[in-house]
Write a protein that holds these residues in place. Sequence first.
Motif, mmCIF file in Angstrom:
data_model
loop_
_atom_site.group_PDB
_atom_site.id
_atom_site.type_symbol
_atom_site.label_atom_id
_atom_site.label_comp_id
_atom_site.label_asym_id
_atom_site.label_seq_id
_atom_site.Cartn_x
_atom_site.Cartn_y
_atom_site.Cartn_z
ATOM 1 N N ALA A 181 0.833 -1.212 0.000
ATOM 2 C CA ALA A 181 0.000 0.000 0.000
ATOM 3 C C ALA A 181 0.863 1.256 0.000
ATOM 4 O O ALA A 181 0.586 2.226 -0.715
ATOM 5 C CB ALA A 181 -0.935 -0.009 1.213
ATOM 6 N N ASP A 182 1.926 1.234 0.816
ATOM 7 C CA ASP A 182 2.825 2.392 0.872
ATOM 8 C C ASP A 182 3.533 2.615 -0.468
ATOM 9 O O ASP A 182 3.684 3.759 -0.914
ATOM 10 C CB ASP A 182 3.868 2.200 1.980
ATOM 11 N N ILE A 183 3.950 1.520 -1.088
ATOM 12 C CA ILE A 183 4.625 1.630 -2.388
ATOM 13 C C ILE A 183 3.688 2.240 -3.419
ATOM 14 O O ILE A 183 4.077 3.128 -4.197
ATOM 15 C CB ILE A 183 5.137 0.255 -2.847
ATOM 16 N N GLU A 184 2.444 1.778 -3.425
ATOM 17 C CA GLU A 184 1.472 2.323 -4.380
ATOM 18 C C GLU A 184 1.235 3.813 -4.140
ATOM 19 O O GLU A 184 1.194 4.612 -5.084
ATOM 20 C CB GLU A 184 0.155 1.552 -4.265
ATOM 21 N N LYS A 185 1.113 4.205 -2.864
ATOM 22 C CA LYS A 185 0.900 5.620 -2.552
ATOM 23 C C LYS A 185 2.128 6.459 -2.880
ATOM 24 O O LYS A 185 2.009 7.582 -3.383
ATOM 25 C CB LYS A 185 0.537 5.764 -1.066
ATOM 26 N N LEU A 186 3.311 5.899 -2.584
ATOM 27 C CA LEU A 186 4.540 6.619 -2.908
ATOM 28 C C LEU A 186 4.680 6.824 -4.414
ATOM 29 O O LEU A 186 5.104 7.893 -4.877
ATOM 30 C CB LEU A 186 5.754 5.857 -2.375
ATOM 31 N N GLN A 187 4.350 5.796 -5.174
ATOM 32 C CA GLN A 187 4.425 5.922 -6.634
ATOM 33 C C GLN A 187 3.451 6.981 -7.141
ATOM 34 O O GLN A 187 3.780 7.751 -8.049
ATOM 35 C CB GLN A 187 4.125 4.572 -7.284
ATOM 36 N N THR A 188 2.264 7.040 -6.539
ATOM 37 C CA THR A 188 1.289 8.062 -6.921
ATOM 38 C C THR A 188 1.812 9.457 -6.610
ATOM 39 O O THR A 188 1.728 10.372 -7.441
ATOM 40 C CB THR A 188 -0.041 7.825 -6.192
ATOM 41 N N ARG A 189 2.370 9.630 -5.388
ATOM 42 C CA ARG A 189 2.906 10.941 -5.026
ATOM 43 C C ARG A 189 4.120 11.308 -5.876
ATOM 44 O O ARG A 189 4.339 12.475 -6.206
ATOM 45 C CB ARG A 189 3.311 10.965 -3.543
ATOM 46 N N LEU A 190 4.905 10.281 -6.250
ATOM 47 C CA LEU A 190 6.075 10.537 -7.092
ATOM 48 C C LEU A 190 5.642 11.003 -8.483
ATOM 49 O O LEU A 190 6.248 11.931 -9.055
ATOM 50 C CB LEU A 190 6.925 9.274 -7.192
ATOM 51 N N ARG A 191 4.608 10.368 -9.027
ATOM 52 C CA ARG A 191 4.084 10.825 -10.323
ATOM 53 C C ARG A 191 3.561 12.249 -10.221
ATOM 54 O O ARG A 191 3.769 13.067 -11.135
ATOM 55 C CB ARG A 191 2.966 9.883 -10.798
ATOM 56 N N GLU A 192 2.905 12.547 -9.105
ATOM 57 C CA GLU A 192 2.402 13.905 -8.895
ATOM 58 C C GLU A 192 3.548 14.909 -8.826
ATOM 59 O O GLU A 192 3.493 15.989 -9.428
ATOM 60 C CB GLU A 192 1.579 13.956 -7.603
ATOM 61 N N ALA A 193 4.595 14.538 -8.088
ATOM 62 C CA ALA A 193 5.753 15.431 -7.956
ATOM 63 C C ALA A 193 6.432 15.658 -9.301
ATOM 64 O O ALA A 193 6.831 16.775 -9.637
ATOM 65 C CB ALA A 193 6.743 14.865 -6.947
ATOM 66 N N ARG A 194 6.581 14.596 -10.082
ATOM 67 C CA ARG A 194 7.210 14.738 -11.399
ATOM 68 C C ARG A 194 6.362 15.593 -12.329
ATOM 69 O O ARG A 194 6.887 16.354 -13.143
ATOM 70 C CB ARG A 194 7.455 13.362 -12.009
ATOM 71 N N SER A 195 5.039 15.461 -12.205
ATOM 72 C CA SER A 195 4.156 16.308 -12.999
ATOM 73 C C SER A 195 4.317 17.766 -12.593
ATOM 74 O O SER A 195 4.350 18.661 -13.451
ATOM 75 C CB SER A 195 2.701 15.860 -12.806
ATOM 76 N N ARG A 196 4.422 18.010 -11.277
ATOM 77 C CA ARG A 196 4.667 19.368 -10.797
ATOM 78 C C ARG A 196 5.997 19.884 -11.330
ATOM 79 O O ARG A 196 6.122 21.058 -11.686
ATOM 80 C CB ARG A 196 4.673 19.388 -9.270
ATOM 81 N N GLN A 197 7.009 19.007 -11.347
ATOM 82 C CA GLN A 197 8.327 19.422 -11.833
ATOM 83 C C GLN A 197 8.247 19.862 -13.293
ATOM 84 O O GLN A 197 8.831 20.884 -13.680
ATOM 85 C CB GLN A 197 9.315 18.272 -11.694
ATOM 86 N N THR A 198 7.500 19.098 -14.101
ATOM 87 C CA THR A 198 7.339 19.464 -15.506
ATOM 88 C C THR A 198 6.630 20.800 -15.646
ATOM 89 O O THR A 198 7.019 21.654 -16.451
ATOM 90 C CB THR A 198 6.544 18.370 -16.249
#
Length: 225
Positions: A120-137
């Motif tokens: 569950a943590d891995i899935e949430k971390l991956q979601t937040r990581l995608r969000e962060a990368r989208s913010r970076q773009t």
Amino acid sequence: MGIFSRTRDIIAANFSDLLDKAEDPSKMIRMIILEMEETLVEVRASAARTIADQKEMRRHVEKLDRLQADWGDKAQLALSKDREDLARAALVEKRKAGDMADQLNGEIAVLEDSLRAYEADIEKLQTRLREARSRQTAIAARLESAENRVKLRTLLASERVDEAMARFDALERRVDFAEGRADALSLAEGKTQSLADEIAALGQADKVDEELEALKRQLSAKKEG
């Protein structure tokens, strides 16, 4: 010290607040992504260790299950030979193996719960990581747009632009002059004769007529002579 202290901090983090408070949002988002990637690697490593521990425990449980069956067979053999004492001792050993197997199964169940939490943590971390990368773009695009606007305004405010515009104006004036000359020549070609030109032409015609009459008289005089 990192931006986050643990996985839950990352999952619960408000990126907008962090970026609003940052002096350099671009640098901040890179730090956030780096720490999230490192945390994700650590969580996956922990999950891998948990899976390895489960497999090892299950192998021990299988051995204990075989041991219980073996002690059970020995107890039956002892009873068949009227050795109740040996049968009792074999059953005690079987019970010990069973208790150990039950303990290991309990630990396996705990590890299974931990593994589900890791997943569950891995899935949430991956979601937040995608969000962060989208913010970076998005931040990179906004930064590039802002820098381009600054460059454009700086260019428009510079003397080089004024000089270029002046050269354009001079070029346009040259084109206007050339076009004017061409138009003037076209007008001259299509223009009708003036009154003075017509009268002068009449005078030229009279002279030609006089010369023609003189030639006629000369020819007549020669014939008569």
